[in-house]
Design a protein around this motif. Structure first.
Motif, PDB file in Angstrom:
ATOM      1  N   LYS A 129       0.831  -1.216   0.000  1.00 33.98           N
ATOM      2  CA  LYS A 129       0.000   0.000   0.000  1.00 33.98           C
ATOM      3  C   LYS A 129       0.861   1.260   0.000  1.00 33.98           C
ATOM      4  O   LYS A 129       0.540   2.230  -0.685  1.00 33.98           O
ATOM      5  N   ILE A 130       1.969   1.212   0.740  1.00 39.45           N
ATOM      6  CA  ILE A 130       2.858   2.377   0.811  1.00 39.45           C
ATOM      7  C   ILE A 130       3.496   2.634  -0.553  1.00 39.45           C
ATOM      8  O   ILE A 130       3.565   3.775  -1.012  1.00 39.45           O
ATOM      9  N   GLU A 133       0.920   4.084  -3.027  1.00 39.87           N
ATOM     10  CA  GLU A 133       0.615   5.494  -2.747  1.00 39.87           C
ATOM     11  C   GLU A 133       1.784   6.395  -3.123  1.00 39.87           C
ATOM     12  O   GLU A 133       1.592   7.485  -3.670  1.00 39.87           O
ATOM     13  N   TRP A 179      -9.421  11.157  -6.503  1.00 33.78           N
ATOM     14  CA  TRP A 179      -8.709  10.704  -5.312  1.00 33.78           C
ATOM     15  C   TRP A 179      -9.144  11.382  -4.017  1.00 33.78           C
ATOM     16  O   TRP A 179      -8.599  11.084  -2.958  1.00 33.78           O
ATOM     17  N   ASN A 186      -1.819   8.819   1.757  1.00 38.95           N
ATOM     18  CA  ASN A 186      -2.776   7.949   2.433  1.00 38.95           C
ATOM     19  C   ASN A 186      -2.748   6.552   1.812  1.00 38.95           C
ATOM     20  O   ASN A 186      -3.528   6.238   0.919  1.00 38.95           O
ATOM     21  N   PRO A 187      -1.835   5.683   2.303  1.00 43.07           N
ATOM     22  CA  PRO A 187      -1.732   4.330   1.733  1.00 43.07           C
ATOM     23  C   PRO A 187      -3.005   3.502   1.867  1.00 43.07           C
ATOM     24  O   PRO A 187      -3.204   2.548   1.117  1.00 43.07           O
ATOM     25  N   GLU A 188      -3.885   3.882   2.797  1.00 40.96           N
ATOM     26  CA  GLU A 188      -5.117   3.118   2.992  1.00 40.96           C
ATOM     27  C   GLU A 188      -6.042   3.177   1.777  1.00 40.96           C
ATOM     28  O   GLU A 188      -6.985   2.410   1.675  1.00 40.96           O
ATOM     29  N   ARG A 189      -5.783   4.092   0.852  1.00 40.40           N
ATOM     30  CA  ARG A 189      -6.561   4.125  -0.400  1.00 40.40           C
ATOM     31  C   ARG A 189      -6.515   2.770  -1.095  1.00 40.40           C
ATOM     32  O   ARG A 189      -7.439   2.380  -1.790  1.00 40.40           O
ATOM     33  N   SER A 191      -6.146  -0.232   0.306  1.00 40.10           N
ATOM     34  CA  SER A 191      -6.411  -1.370   1.208  1.00 40.10           C
ATOM     35  C   SER A 191      -7.273  -2.439   0.550  1.00 40.10           C
ATOM     36  O   SER A 191      -7.227  -3.607   0.936  1.00 40.10           O
ATOM     37  N   GLN A 192      -8.089  -2.069  -0.451  1.00 45.09           N
ATOM     38  CA  GLN A 192      -8.922  -3.047  -1.152  1.00 45.09           C
ATOM     39  C   GLN A 192      -8.421  -3.313  -2.570  1.00 45.09           C
ATOM     40  O   GLN A 192      -9.165  -3.777  -3.426  1.00 45.09           O
ATOM     41  N   ALA A 197      -9.065   1.761  -5.550  1.00 43.89           N
ATOM     42  CA  ALA A 197      -8.404   2.847  -4.823  1.00 43.89           C
ATOM     43  C   ALA A 197      -8.941   4.225  -5.181  1.00 43.89           C
ATOM     44  O   ALA A 197      -9.024   5.098  -4.336  1.00 43.89           O
TER      45      ALA A 197
END
Length: 201
Positions: A129-130, A133, A179, A186-189, A191-192, A197
């Motif tokens: 994720k990092i 992003e 976005w 925001n790496p959580e974008r 997460s799926q 994203a």
């Protein structure tokens, strides 16, 4: 104190991304503004240099127009229809310097990409994720160009032959329409997964 492999990989990737971002900034803004200042000091006149703004805009490259496409759906269509939207013809001597996926076209590009893709699949890394992003904010390929070789329809646009198409990926990756708060890290974008994203269909 042990240094983990993940922290070494992250440090290396961060250094590469930072160097790429500085190189891109120098190419897209610092160097052109410096050249413009030097030319104006010697008495040359002309339009002031500025980055492309707006989703529907074009500039002239000599006698050929270059349009700016930032709609992700249209960019996807351009990349898939390589028989109509091709990489602009370059000096043949460039192939002596540049080779590999950078200069491949059509089926050859798809075949090599299919072979290389599993080796670089980011889902295998903990820092997935990092990395996604960071690459969204600082893409290594910030601008792609294509040229229409015959008249074709792209979305609602009729594209005549001989038009250059600029796809500023960095502007797409920082567009708040897709976005939300695009400049926030925001790496959580992701997460799926990559496909969910952004706010694109």
């Amino acid at each position: 104190m042990e240094i983990s492999v993940t922290s070494i990989v992250f440090s290396f990737v961060f250094a590469v991304i930072l160097a790429s971002a500085w190189s891109f900034l120098d190419w897209i803004w610092l160097k052109p503004k410096k050249l413009e200042m030097l030319l104006r000091q010697q008495g040359f006149s002309g339009n002031s240099y500025k980055l492309l703004h707006g989703k529907n805009s074009f500039i002239w490259l000599g006698p050929a127009p270059s349009i700016n496409i930032t709609d992700p759906k249209l960019i996807r269509e351009i990349m898939l229809r390589y028989e109509i939207f091709q990489k602009p013809k370059r000096n043949p001597l460039n192939r002596l310097v540049f080779s590999g996926m950078l200069v491949y076209e059509g089926e050859q590009w798809f075949r090599v990409r299919k072979i290389a893709n599993p080796a670089f699949h980011l889902d295998k890394l903990k820092v997935n994720k990092i990395l996604h992003e960071a690459l969204r904010l600082y893409p290594p390929g910030a601008l792609f160009t294509r040229e229409t070789i015959k008249e074709s329809k792209l979305g609602d646009i009729i594209m005549p032959p001989g038009v250059f198409i600029s796809m500023p990926i960095i502007l797409v990756h920082q567009d708040e329409e897709y976005w939300g708060n695009a400049m926030e890290f925001n790496p959580e974008r992701f997460s799926q997964g990559v496909s969910k994203a952004s706010k694109t269909d």
